[in-house]
Structures are given as structure tokens and as C-alpha cells.
Design an enzyme around this catalytic site. Structure first.
Site, PDB file in Angstrom:
ATOM      1  N   HIS A 218       4.562 -18.174  12.764  1.00 17.13           N
ATOM      2  CA  HIS A 218       3.464 -17.757  11.887  1.00 17.13           C
ATOM      3  C   HIS A 218       3.552 -18.520  10.580  1.00 17.13           C
ATOM      4  O   HIS A 218       4.647 -18.797  10.088  1.00 17.13           O
ATOM      5  CB  HIS A 218       3.526 -16.242  11.631  1.00 17.13           C
ATOM      6  CG  HIS A 218       2.237 -15.680  11.118  1.00 17.13           C
ATOM      7  ND1 HIS A 218       1.886 -15.718   9.799  1.00 17.13           N
ATOM      8  CD2 HIS A 218       1.214 -15.072  11.775  1.00 17.13           C
ATOM      9  CE1 HIS A 218       0.703 -15.157   9.644  1.00 17.13           C
ATOM     10  NE2 HIS A 218       0.271 -14.761  10.819  1.00 17.13           N
TER      11      HIS A 218
ATOM     12  N   GLU B 115       0.016 -11.680  17.763  1.00 22.56           N
ATOM     13  CA  GLU B 115      -0.863 -12.016  18.883  1.00 22.56           C
ATOM     14  C   GLU B 115      -0.182 -11.819  20.242  1.00 22.56           C
ATOM     15  O   GLU B 115      -0.830 -11.494  21.233  1.00 22.56           O
ATOM     16  CB  GLU B 115      -1.370 -13.464  18.763  1.00 22.56           C
ATOM     17  CG  GLU B 115      -2.481 -13.665  17.769  1.00 22.56           C
ATOM     18  CD  GLU B 115      -1.960 -13.874  16.354  1.00 22.56           C
ATOM     19  OE1 GLU B 115      -0.739 -14.145  16.222  1.00 22.56           O
ATOM     20  OE2 GLU B 115      -2.748 -13.781  15.399  1.00 22.56           O
TER      21      GLU B 115
END
Length: 240
Positions: free
Chosen positions: A133, A188
Site C-alpha cells: 500500500h 482489497e
């Protein structure tokens, strides 16, 4: 916020040739979304899991779609135009399309091995969807929260252990191939697992993300409008 889940459900059912389902006033936001999609009452675990996802992804700083919304709002355009700009950004596979990419990655691993798939993707300059991320250089706290929700679902899907094992193997491989990068499962990865467990098809993942992020967009648009200065960054031109 109330209309977007209704639009998503209506459009999805129309695409399948099914009758639209009217929302029920006695159901909460998430329960209504699932009811309008599938036409039947869903379990408490499924509602709780999707609700956790939608709360955790409602707002996340000045991400691409939120930035797009604030830019449009800063011109004193209307809220609908600002939201449409945000949806345009969210549609991109590097933003709202990421959960769909997770399932594609899992399907590739089924046909091969984690190691082979990762090495090939890195050689091709591709991302490992669901891992790493831009903000978090350690474990994504949202992913950790969703992992708890996923593990508490009853009954557990028969592919749950495979998904959990892929996460462990992927983290291990990335630590060896990219030492010091601290690449862990992000929100996700478990968003995809939860939506798949509920029975939400891949093609709706971004739309469900939109339903949750609508809360953050509207909040940012209101904040921008209350103390507005137009977004106008400077550009530095380089000679050819």
C-alpha cells in the site's frame, strides 16, 4: 448515499434480466443493498462482514477518487458532478478495481504456484494485487480487521483455507524478493474474500466500493464547499 446502492442493485438485476427489487424501509443500509441484489434475506455474518468492509473503506484520506471529487467541488460545480469525477477515478484498476484483481491473482495461483506467478508478474512490471500500500509500510489495519470478519463467517467457504495460505505464501515470497519493503495483504485482499463469500460477483466489486466511499466523498465535498479555494497547482515546463 441512499440512491447509489439502489442504482447498483437495479442495474445489476436488469443486466441479468431480473425484476428490480424495491428497498425495504425496515432494513438497514447494508441489509437493503444485499436484499435488493439477491432478493432474499442474508445471514447476520454476511451483513456484518460487508458492513465492516463498507465502514472501513468509507473514507481514506486524499486518495485518487476523493482528490478528484474535491478538485471538481473546488470549482463550485454541483455535488453530482463532483461524485461523477470521483467514480471516474475509482473505476481505474489501481484504485477501485483492486479487489477484482485479487481474484484474478488467486485464479492464476490455482493454475500454477505463488512463487511462479509472483516472479512472472515482477518480471513483467505488474503489481501483485491485494498486497502492499502507498500509505501503509506495515500491515494494513483495515485488512487485519476484515481478516477477523472473514474468519468468523459461518459456514466458512470451502476455499477459505486456500485464500489464507496464498496470503502467507505471497508475503513470504515478497519478503525474499523485495527485502525491506514490508509488503503485506491490504484491505482489497480481504474485501475480495468477503464479497466472494457473500456471493457478490467480481463485476460488482468496484460498484460496492463506490457505495461505501460515497460517504467519504460527500463529506469531503461538503468540507471543500464550506471553506473553498479552487485547486490550481503550478506546473513546471521542461524544454524539449
Amino acid at each position: 448515499m441512499a440512491k447509489i446502492p439502489t442504482i447498483v442493485a437495479y442495474a445489476y438485476r436488469k443486466k441479468l434480466g431480473l425484476d428490480k427489487i424495491e428497498p425495504k424501509p425496515n432494513l438497514d443500509h447494508v441489509s437493503n443493498l444485499l436484499y435488493m441484489l439477491f432478493g432474499e434475506k442474508t445471514s447476520k455474518d454476511e451483513v456484518a462482514a460487508l458492513e465492516a468492509y463498507m465502514i472501513l473503506t468509507a473514507e481514506h484520506g486524499l486518495n485518487a477518487s476523493t482528490f478528484a471529487a474535491r478538485v471538481v467541488a473546488s470549482t463550485q460545480s454541483d455535488v453530482y458532478s463532483a461524485v461523477i469525477a470521483a467514480i471516474g477515478a475509482l473505476k481505474g484498476p489501481l484504485d477501485g478495481g483492486a479487489p477484482t484483481g485479487v481474484n484474478l491473482y488467486l485464479n492464476e495461483v490455482k493454475q500454477s504456484t505463488v512463487s511462479e506467478v509472483i516472479i512472472q508478474k515482477l518480471l513483467n512490471g505488474e503489481k501483485i494485487m491485494g498486497f502492499g500500500h502507498r500509505v501503509y509500510k506495515t500491515k494494513d489495519p483495515r485488512a487485519e480487521a476484515l481478516k477477523v470478519q472473514f474468519n468468523s463467517m459461518d459456514p466458512k467457504p470451502d476455499w477459505a483455507d486456500f485464500t489464507l495460505n496464498v496470503e502467507k505464501e505471497t508475503v513470504r515470497e515478497l519478503q525474499q524478493l523485495k527485502p525491506g519493503r514490508n509488503l503485506y495483504a491490504n484491505v482489497e485482499f480481504y474485501a475480495a474474500a468477503i464479497m466472494k463469500a457473500i456471493g457478490i460477483p467480481d463485476e460488482l466489486f468496484t460498484s460496492i466500493f463506490c457505495c461505501s466511499r460515497m460517504v467519504g466523498w460527500i463529506s469531503h465535498i461538503k468540507e471543500q464547499s464550506n471553506n473553498n479555494v479552487i485547486f490550481r497547482p503550478n506546473a513546471h515546463y521542461k524544454p524539449l
